[in-house]
Design a protein around this motif. Structure first.
Motif, PDB file in Angstrom:
ATOM      1  N   THR A  55      69.534 -36.942   9.273  1.00 20.19           N
ATOM      2  CA  THR A  55      69.315 -38.315   9.735  1.00 20.19           C
ATOM      3  C   THR A  55      70.282 -39.347   9.163  1.00 20.19           C
ATOM      4  N   ILE A 104      65.548 -32.662   9.161  1.00 17.58           N
ATOM      5  CA  ILE A 104      65.584 -34.026   9.699  1.00 17.58           C
ATOM      6  C   ILE A 104      66.053 -35.002   8.635  1.00 17.58           C
ATOM      7  N   LEU A 105      65.498 -34.887   7.419  1.00 15.18           N
ATOM      8  CA  LEU A 105      65.908 -35.780   6.328  1.00 15.18           C
ATOM      9  C   LEU A 105      67.360 -35.550   5.933  1.00 15.18           C
ATOM     10  N   LEU A 109      61.162 -30.755   8.623  1.00 16.34           N
ATOM     11  CA  LEU A 109      61.255 -32.070   7.987  1.00 16.34           C
ATOM     12  C   LEU A 109      62.458 -32.143   7.050  1.00 16.34           C
ATOM     13  N   PHE A 157      60.802 -37.826  13.277  1.00 12.47           N
ATOM     14  CA  PHE A 157      60.532 -37.854  11.836  1.00 12.47           C
ATOM     15  C   PHE A 157      59.058 -38.121  11.561  1.00 12.47           C
ATOM     16  N   TRP A 165      65.076 -40.102  16.809  1.00 13.41           N
ATOM     17  CA  TRP A 165      65.017 -39.620  15.432  1.00 13.41           C
ATOM     18  C   TRP A 165      63.807 -40.161  14.695  1.00 13.41           C
TER      19      TRP A 165
END
Length: 288
Positions: free
Chosen positions: A191, A187-188, A184, A39, A35
């Motif tokens: 995560t 992912i944010l 992105l 990122f 991860w």
């Protein structure tokens, strides 16, 4: 349609960049985790593309064009690289880098189902490439790593197909930028439920050598490769473009052999012959 020789040269350049992606990623993932690596690579891509778009492309895209980038970014830049990185936790770089190239076969299958037309050339190419891939990796059992890679290959095929079918008025740089932003964002969003490593500011300071693979993957695989990839799809078609990248696993395996001490076997050499044969037929013979 661009000339097939030009398409092949672009594919070879992509192969050189993508071919090194799996072994380089594996080295970094072993140090900082999946991860965190994904990122930081994605962040580098967004920063570089934002600077390029601001400096060289001063126009306001339509909101509808931005919305169309959501499915493209979800498949092409979020799911595929993330699944590839995740698979490297369970299998070696050479095997993963070859099995991902089941993608052209999945692309042909999607085209066949949607268009309801059978193209003999692509059936022959699919058979040759599949034989070559499975001989190449000497697959004696299916592990979680191989399953993840096959899922990634299917998602890549879907993204490739959608990239040809979803029209936007965006230039290539903006198109890749918005897709990276979509990736992105996901992912944010995800995560915090999976890992807290990316929120540790000293993570990269403890592993400064990881900046090289992060910058390489962020620039080469996150920017250059996708710009060339979408250009090839727009001008050469998704099906022929997908077969052009079959050169990548051969390069990737040689890089893994040089830097990760992974062994090149007789099966790999035989598999290479089948794969190269499929690429030759894809560019040499016309559709019937």
């Amino acid at each position: 349609m661009i000339k097939e020789k030009k398409l092949l040269w672009f594919a070879l350049f992509i192969a050189l960049l993508w071919g090194g992606g799996f072994p380089i990623s594996k080295i970094a993932i072993e140090q900082i985790g999946v991860w965190s690596f994904r990122f930081y690579c994605n962040l580098i891509s967004v920063i570089l593309l934002t600077i390029l778009v601001i400096l060289f492309f001063r126009f306001r895209p339509q909101f509808s064009d931005i919305l169309l980038c959501i499915p493209l970014g979800t498949f092409n830049i979020f799911l595929v690289p993330l699944l590839n990185n995740w698979a490297l936790d369970y299998t070696d770089a050479a095997k993963a880098s070859v099995l991902i190239y089941m993608m052209p076969t999945f692309t042909s299958l999607i085209h066949l189902i949607i268009s309801r037309k059978i193209y003999i050339k692509y059936i022959i190419i699919s058979i040759l490439s599949c034989i070559g891939i499975f001989i190449f990796i000497s697959l004696d059992e299916i592990t979680i790593g191989e399953i993840i890679i096959l899922v990634s290959a299917f998602f890549w095929a879907v993204g490739t197909f959608l990239s040809e079918k979803i029209p936007t008025k965006l230039n290539l740089f903006s198109k890749v930028l918005y897709q990276n932003i979509v990736s992105l964002f996901f992912i944010l969003l995800i995560t915090p439920f999976i890992s807290t490593e990316i929120y540790q500011p000293l993570l990269l300071l403890r592993n400064p050598e990881m900046l090289i693979p992060i910058i390489y993957m962020g620039l080469a695989s996150g920017v250059i490769v996708y710009i060339l990839w979408f250009y090839m799809i727009e001008h050469g078609g998704s099906e022929l473009t997908s077969y052009a990248v079959l050169l990548s696993p051969i390069i990737s395996v040689f890089i893994s052999w040089l830097f990760l001490n992974e062994i090149i076997t007789l099966n790999m050499l035989v598999g290479m012959m089948f794969i190269l044969s499929s690429v030759f037929i894809a560019f040499k013979y016309k559709d019937k």
